[in-house]
Design a protein around this motif. Structure first.
Motif, short mmCIF file in Angstrom:
data_model
loop_
_atom_site.label_atom_id
_atom_site.label_comp_id
_atom_site.label_asym_id
_atom_site.label_seq_id
_atom_site.Cartn_x
_atom_site.Cartn_y
_atom_site.Cartn_z
N CYS A 254 0.84 -1.19 0.00
CA CYS A 254 0.00 0.00 0.00
C CYS A 254 0.88 1.24 0.00
O CYS A 254 1.99 1.24 0.52
N GLN A 255 0.36 2.30 -0.58
CA GLN A 255 1.09 3.55 -0.66
C GLN A 255 0.35 4.61 0.14
O GLN A 255 -0.68 5.12 -0.28
N ILE A 256 0.88 4.91 1.32
CA ILE A 256 0.28 5.89 2.22
C ILE A 256 1.31 6.96 2.56
O ILE A 256 2.46 6.64 2.85
N ALA A 257 0.90 8.21 2.52
CA ALA A 257 1.80 9.32 2.86
C ALA A 257 1.26 10.05 4.09
O ALA A 257 0.04 10.11 4.30
N VAL A 258 2.17 10.58 4.88
CA VAL A 258 1.81 11.44 6.01
C VAL A 258 2.33 12.84 5.69
O VAL A 258 3.53 13.02 5.45
N VAL A 259 1.43 13.81 5.69
CA VAL A 259 1.79 15.18 5.34
C VAL A 259 1.41 16.10 6.50
O VAL A 259 0.25 16.11 6.94
N LYS A 260 2.39 16.83 6.98
CA LYS A 260 2.16 17.75 8.10
C LYS A 260 2.02 19.17 7.57
O LYS A 260 2.93 19.71 6.95
N LEU A 261 0.85 19.76 7.81
CA LEU A 261 0.65 21.15 7.41
C LEU A 261 1.56 22.07 8.21
O LEU A 261 1.80 21.84 9.39
N HIS A 262 2.07 23.08 7.55
CA HIS A 262 2.81 24.13 8.23
C HIS A 262 2.62 25.42 7.46
O HIS A 262 2.31 25.40 6.26
N PRO A 263 2.76 26.55 8.13
CA PRO A 263 2.59 27.82 7.42
C PRO A 263 3.55 27.92 6.24
O PRO A 263 4.75 27.66 6.36
N GLY A 264 2.99 28.23 5.07
CA GLY A 264 3.81 28.38 3.87
C GLY A 264 4.04 27.10 3.11
O GLY A 264 4.90 27.06 2.22
N LEU A 265 3.30 26.04 3.43
CA LEU A 265 3.47 24.77 2.72
C LEU A 265 3.20 24.98 1.23
O LEU A 265 2.10 25.38 0.84
N PRO A 266 4.17 24.71 0.36
CA PRO A 266 3.97 24.97 -1.07
C PRO A 266 3.13 23.88 -1.74
O PRO A 266 3.26 22.69 -1.42
N ILE A 267 2.26 24.30 -2.64
CA ILE A 267 1.41 23.36 -3.36
C ILE A 267 2.25 22.38 -4.15
O ILE A 267 1.90 21.20 -4.30
N MET A 268 3.39 22.82 -4.68
CA MET A 268 4.24 21.93 -5.47
C MET A 268 4.70 20.72 -4.64
O MET A 268 4.83 19.62 -5.16
N GLN A 269 4.90 20.94 -3.36
CA GLN A 269 5.30 19.84 -2.49
C GLN A 269 4.16 18.84 -2.35
O GLN A 269 4.37 17.63 -2.39
N LEU A 270 2.94 19.35 -2.20
CA LEU A 270 1.79 18.46 -2.13
C LEU A 270 1.62 17.69 -3.43
O LEU A 270 1.27 16.50 -3.42
N SER A 271 1.83 18.36 -4.53
CA SER A 271 1.68 17.71 -5.83
C SER A 271 2.58 16.49 -5.94
O SER A 271 2.17 15.44 -6.45
N ALA A 272 3.81 16.62 -5.44
CA ALA A 272 4.74 15.49 -5.48
C ALA A 272 4.31 14.39 -4.53
O ALA A 272 4.39 13.19 -4.85
N LEU A 273 3.81 14.77 -3.34
CA LEU A 273 3.44 13.78 -2.34
C LEU A 273 2.11 13.08 -2.65
O LEU A 273 1.91 11.92 -2.29
N PHE A 274 1.21 13.80 -3.31
CA PHE A 274 -0.13 13.26 -3.55
C PHE A 274 -0.24 12.52 -4.87
O PHE A 274 -1.29 11.97 -5.18
N SER A 275 0.77 12.53 -5.66
CA SER A 275 0.67 11.91 -6.99
C SER A 275 0.74 10.39 -6.89
O SER A 275 1.20 9.84 -5.90
N ALA A 276 0.27 9.72 -7.95
CA ALA A 276 0.29 8.26 -7.99
C ALA A 276 1.72 7.77 -7.80
O ALA A 276 2.67 8.44 -8.23
N PRO A 277 1.91 6.64 -7.11
CA PRO A 277 0.88 5.65 -6.73
C PRO A 277 0.30 5.83 -5.34
O PRO A 277 -0.22 4.86 -4.76
N ILE A 278 0.39 7.03 -4.74
CA ILE A 278 -0.16 7.24 -3.41
C ILE A 278 -1.67 6.97 -3.43
O ILE A 278 -2.40 7.46 -4.28
N GLN A 279 -2.12 6.15 -2.46
CA GLN A 279 -3.54 5.78 -2.38
C GLN A 279 -4.27 6.50 -1.25
O GLN A 279 -5.49 6.68 -1.31
#
Length: 356
Positions: free
Chosen positions: A229-254
């Motif tokens: 399984c592909q699971i990611a843990v992402v911690k919000l912080h002030p100034g979190l860039p969308i580009m970082q989320l894009s990399a973390l949320f992309s396939a094969p993350i489920q």
């Protein structure tokens, strides 16, 4: 795979030695998992006063090969341990798992989901210091675990550590050195022990309807091949860039555990972020809202929290991060769609969260 053992008809408890600091010994490269655990445990327990030895159950020791440094533990190890427990289910009244502390809470949480309907004590323990070290907490934890494993009223996975019994899926490691290494910030302890005496808080144990079969138990794991399984843990912080989320949320993350501010809040004025989360949800990504705070629950009562719910993000209530991750792992094994996972995640199976 475990080493072969000679079962004793008198033994009521199985101790499964998986590795960890409790069994480590010095090497040229530092502490490392070591063997001869049966003999070493026998010597250690013999040091207890006679009256405390007399109330401990007889046990068989099963040693996993190879031993696992818990920092190297992987999700497939959870399933291997669960399979072993189911295989031994009818041979023993209770079980003790000796495990390293670094990922102990993950394993305890995972086993709680993978052994639903087991209805026997599964006691996970370890130590901050090796068994033979001066001032070690190992013997006290093993004694408490053995006392707990013969308590048939305990029909769930528990962690025995530092004199406290904690629900396996409600605890988290809070110290790198203290004998009180684990805490259960959002649930009361299930019991306590001291100098051979164990008290179980029966009012805190699972209700009958929380000991059910679950999705997986009916299969007893014998016919289920572990799927990665592909699971990611992402911690919000002030100034979190969308580009970082894009990399973390992309396939094969489920699935994603999103660690949010306070009681489940996110910067709702960041429209780009909100839209991205909504789009990810629509694309089938399962996103769970978990507070960064150790104590308290996600409520989504603030506008900044309800905005996440509007994006399709589901609440983890007051779960630990370990429980959220392992529950997602379990559901990804047995559910067919993201909608099915979201619906199932909101249900309580083995006391993993509380709705106030």
């Amino acid at each position: 795979m475990p080493e072969s053992i000679k079962p004793s008809n008198l033994a009521t408890v199985a101790i499964i030695y998986a590795g960890g600091t409790i069994g480590m010994m010095p090497t040229d490269k530092g502490l490392a998992p070591a063997g001869n655990m049966a003999e070493r445990l026998e010597v250690a327990l013999a040091a207890l006063p006679d009256e405390r030895q007399s109330v401990l159950p007889q046990y068989n020791l099963i040693t996993l090969t190879p031993l696992i440094d818990s920092s190297n533990a992987q999700p497939e190890n959870w399933y291997q341990l669960a399979q072993l427990l189911w295989q031994l289910h009818d041979q023993y009244q209770g079980f003790v798992l000796l495990h390293g502390t670094d990922t102990l809470a993950y394993t305890a949480s995972a086993l709680s989901f993978l052994t639903q309907g087991f209805l026997k004590p599964i006691v996970v323990t370890g130590s901050q210091y090796p068994l033979e070290a001066d001032g070690s907490d190992a013997l006290n934890n093993v004694e408490g675990a053995l006392l707990s494993a013969q308590q048939q009223v305990l029909q769930e996975v528990v962690v025995a550590f530092g004199g406290k019994l904690l629900r396996g899926n409600r605890c988290t490691k809070v110290s790198t050195y203290s004998h009180q290494a684990f805490s259960s910030p959002n649930a009361e302890a299930l019991g306590y022990w001291q100098e051979g005496g164990l008290v179980v808080n029966k009012s805190q144990l699972l209700n009958t309807d929380q000991k059910g079969t679950g999705y997986l138990t009916t299969l007893r794991l014998n016919h289920l091949a572990y799927k990665e399984c592909q699971i990611a843990v992402v911690k919000l912080h002030p100034g979190l860039p969308i580009m970082q989320l894009s990399a973390l949320f992309s396939a094969p993350i489920q699935a994603v555990v999103l660690e949010t501010f306070g009681s489940g809040n996110a910067p709702d004025q960041n429209k780009q972020l909100m839209q991205y989360l909504s789009d990810a949800n629509q694309a089938g990504l399962v996103i769970v809202n978990l507070s960064q705070c150790a104590e308290g629950s996600v409520s989504m009562s603030y506008a900044t929290g309800s905005a996440l719910a509007d994006c399709g993000i589901i609440s983890a209530y007051d779960m630990t991060c370990e429980a959220a991750i392992t529950k997602l792992h379990w559901l990804l094994q047995v559910c067919s769609t993201s909608n099915e996972i979201k619906k199932a995640f909101a249900d309580i199976y083995c006391g993993e969260f509380h709705v106030s």
